[in-house]
Write a protein that holds these residues in place. Structure first.
Motif, mmCIF file in Angstrom:
data_model
loop_
_atom_site.group_PDB
_atom_site.id
_atom_site.type_symbol
_atom_site.label_atom_id
_atom_site.label_comp_id
_atom_site.label_asym_id
_atom_site.label_seq_id
_atom_site.Cartn_x
_atom_site.Cartn_y
_atom_site.Cartn_z
ATOM 1 N N GLN A 1 0.843 -1.192 0.000
ATOM 2 C CA GLN A 1 0.000 0.000 0.000
ATOM 3 C C GLN A 1 0.879 1.243 0.000
ATOM 4 O O GLN A 1 1.860 1.325 0.736
ATOM 5 C CB GLN A 1 -0.906 -0.002 1.238
ATOM 6 N N LEU A 2 0.488 2.202 -0.825
ATOM 7 C CA LEU A 2 1.246 3.443 -0.907
ATOM 8 C C LEU A 2 1.119 4.220 0.384
ATOM 9 O O LEU A 2 0.009 4.456 0.874
ATOM 10 C CB LEU A 2 0.724 4.277 -2.072
ATOM 11 N N ARG A 3 2.253 4.611 0.944
ATOM 12 C CA ARG A 3 2.269 5.425 2.152
ATOM 13 C C ARG A 3 2.958 6.735 1.824
ATOM 14 O O ARG A 3 4.095 6.762 1.361
ATOM 15 C CB ARG A 3 2.987 4.705 3.283
ATOM 16 N N LEU A 4 2.254 7.822 2.107
ATOM 17 C CA LEU A 4 2.763 9.151 1.822
ATOM 18 C C LEU A 4 3.196 9.829 3.114
ATOM 19 O O LEU A 4 2.550 9.654 4.167
ATOM 20 C CB LEU A 4 1.691 9.996 1.140
ATOM 21 N N VAL A 5 4.244 10.607 3.022
ATOM 22 C CA VAL A 5 4.747 11.322 4.189
ATOM 23 C C VAL A 5 4.965 12.785 3.810
ATOM 24 O O VAL A 5 5.694 13.079 2.863
ATOM 25 C CB VAL A 5 6.070 10.715 4.691
ATOM 26 N N GLU A 6 4.323 13.674 4.569
ATOM 27 C CA GLU A 6 4.504 15.107 4.362
ATOM 28 C C GLU A 6 5.559 15.635 5.321
ATOM 29 O O GLU A 6 5.720 15.123 6.434
ATOM 30 C CB GLU A 6 3.198 15.870 4.615
ATOM 31 N N SER A 7 6.237 16.668 4.898
ATOM 32 C CA SER A 7 7.198 17.348 5.761
ATOM 33 C C SER A 7 7.295 18.799 5.323
ATOM 34 O O SER A 7 6.832 19.167 4.237
ATOM 35 C CB SER A 7 8.573 16.671 5.694
ATOM 36 N N GLY A 8 7.903 19.617 6.190
ATOM 37 C CA GLY A 8 8.140 21.006 5.840
ATOM 38 C C GLY A 8 7.241 22.016 6.519
ATOM 39 O O GLY A 8 7.416 23.219 6.343
ATOM 40 N N GLY A 9 6.274 21.531 7.278
ATOM 41 C CA GLY A 9 5.402 22.462 7.970
ATOM 42 C C GLY A 9 6.123 23.161 9.108
ATOM 43 O O GLY A 9 7.255 22.830 9.457
ATOM 44 N N GLY A 10 5.452 24.147 9.682
ATOM 45 C CA GLY A 10 6.046 24.875 10.791
ATOM 46 C C GLY A 10 5.357 26.189 11.022
ATOM 47 O O GLY A 10 4.286 26.456 10.469
ATOM 48 N N LEU A 11 5.992 27.003 11.846
ATOM 49 C CA LEU A 11 5.472 28.331 12.190
ATOM 50 C C LEU A 11 6.174 29.377 11.321
ATOM 51 O O LEU A 11 7.416 29.395 11.250
ATOM 52 C CB LEU A 11 5.713 28.621 13.671
ATOM 53 N N VAL A 12 5.397 30.227 10.707
ATOM 54 C CA VAL A 12 5.963 31.269 9.856
ATOM 55 C C VAL A 12 5.160 32.553 10.043
ATOM 56 O O VAL A 12 3.958 32.502 10.337
ATOM 57 C CB VAL A 12 5.956 30.818 8.377
ATOM 58 N N GLN A 13 5.815 33.669 9.895
ATOM 59 C CA GLN A 13 5.132 34.953 10.027
ATOM 60 C C GLN A 13 4.355 35.276 8.753
ATOM 61 O O GLN A 13 4.697 34.795 7.671
ATOM 62 C CB GLN A 13 6.148 36.052 10.301
ATOM 63 N N PRO A 14 3.328 36.088 8.870
ATOM 64 C CA PRO A 14 2.596 36.510 7.667
ATOM 65 C C PRO A 14 3.545 37.108 6.640
ATOM 66 O O PRO A 14 4.452 37.882 6.983
ATOM 67 C CB PRO A 14 1.617 37.548 8.201
ATOM 68 N N GLY A 15 3.339 36.739 5.395
ATOM 69 C CA GLY A 15 4.214 37.185 4.333
ATOM 70 C C GLY A 15 5.379 36.261 4.073
ATOM 71 O O GLY A 15 6.101 36.428 3.075
ATOM 72 N N GLY A 16 5.568 35.295 4.944
ATOM 73 C CA GLY A 16 6.685 34.366 4.809
ATOM 74 C C GLY A 16 6.390 33.223 3.852
ATOM 75 O O GLY A 16 5.330 33.165 3.224
ATOM 76 N N SER A 17 7.358 32.313 3.767
ATOM 77 C CA SER A 17 7.275 31.196 2.828
ATOM 78 C C SER A 17 7.617 29.884 3.513
ATOM 79 O O SER A 17 8.381 29.858 4.486
ATOM 80 C CB SER A 17 8.248 31.412 1.659
ATOM 81 N N LEU A 18 7.065 28.830 2.984
ATOM 82 C CA LEU A 18 7.401 27.477 3.380
ATOM 83 C C LEU A 18 7.333 26.595 2.140
ATOM 84 O O LEU A 18 6.575 26.884 1.207
ATOM 85 C CB LEU A 18 6.427 26.921 4.424
ATOM 86 N N ARG A 19 8.098 25.513 2.169
ATOM 87 C CA ARG A 19 7.987 24.511 1.120
ATOM 88 C C ARG A 19 7.646 23.172 1.752
ATOM 89 O O ARG A 19 8.409 22.652 2.568
ATOM 90 C CB ARG A 19 9.272 24.390 0.297
ATOM 91 N N LEU A 20 6.520 22.648 1.368
ATOM 92 C CA LEU A 20 6.106 21.334 1.833
ATOM 93 C C LEU A 20 6.585 20.272 0.852
ATOM 94 O O LEU A 20 6.653 20.509 -0.356
ATOM 95 C CB LEU A 20 4.589 21.256 1.971
#
Length: 128
Positions: A1-20
């Motif tokens: 069975q395919l198992r997916l894993v997300e990463s890259g989340g966190g706390l960021v200020q408004p206007g900031g960036s993240l890459r998941l």
């Protein structure tokens, strides 16, 4: 069975960036259309973006993230990414990646697809 894993989340200020990032082990993600969804507290899960299988030539975005988020895939690394820029407090949610497939041939992506595999999610908090 395919198992997916997300990463890259966190706390960021408004206007900031993240890459998941969305990854899978033991399966080639290129035969799957991949979607990103999110669920904010007290709200229903909603589609954020999705990318077609194979070359990822077709992408879709929710109106609320168009021009700010970019989905991409790197089949050599077996990864799918969601680059999120100009983040706002209303983007705060748990973000999930999901897979539709496997598809023998190229498959577009739509939010209403039968997403058969889901990750456990990664929390994104946008706050000052």
């Amino acid at each position: 069975q395919l198992r997916l894993v997300e990463s890259g989340g966190g706390l960021v200020q408004p206007g900031g960036s993240l890459r998941l990032s969305c990854s899978a082990s033991g399966f080639n993600l290129d035969v799957y259309a991949i979607g990103w969804f999110r669920q904010a507290p007290g709200k229903e899960r909603e589609g954020v973006s999705c990318i077609s299988s194979r070359d990822g030539s077709v992408t879709n975005y929710a109106d609320s993230v168009k021009g700010r988020f970019t989905i991409s895939r790197d089949n050599a690394k077996n990864m799918v990414y969601l680059q999120m820029n100009s983040l706002q407090p209303e983007d705060t949610a748990v973000y999930y990646c999901a897979a539709d497939g496997p598809h023998r041939f190229f498959s577009r992506c739509v939010f209403s697809a039968p997403w058969g595999s889901w990750g456990k999610g990664t929390l994104v908090t946008v706050s000052s």
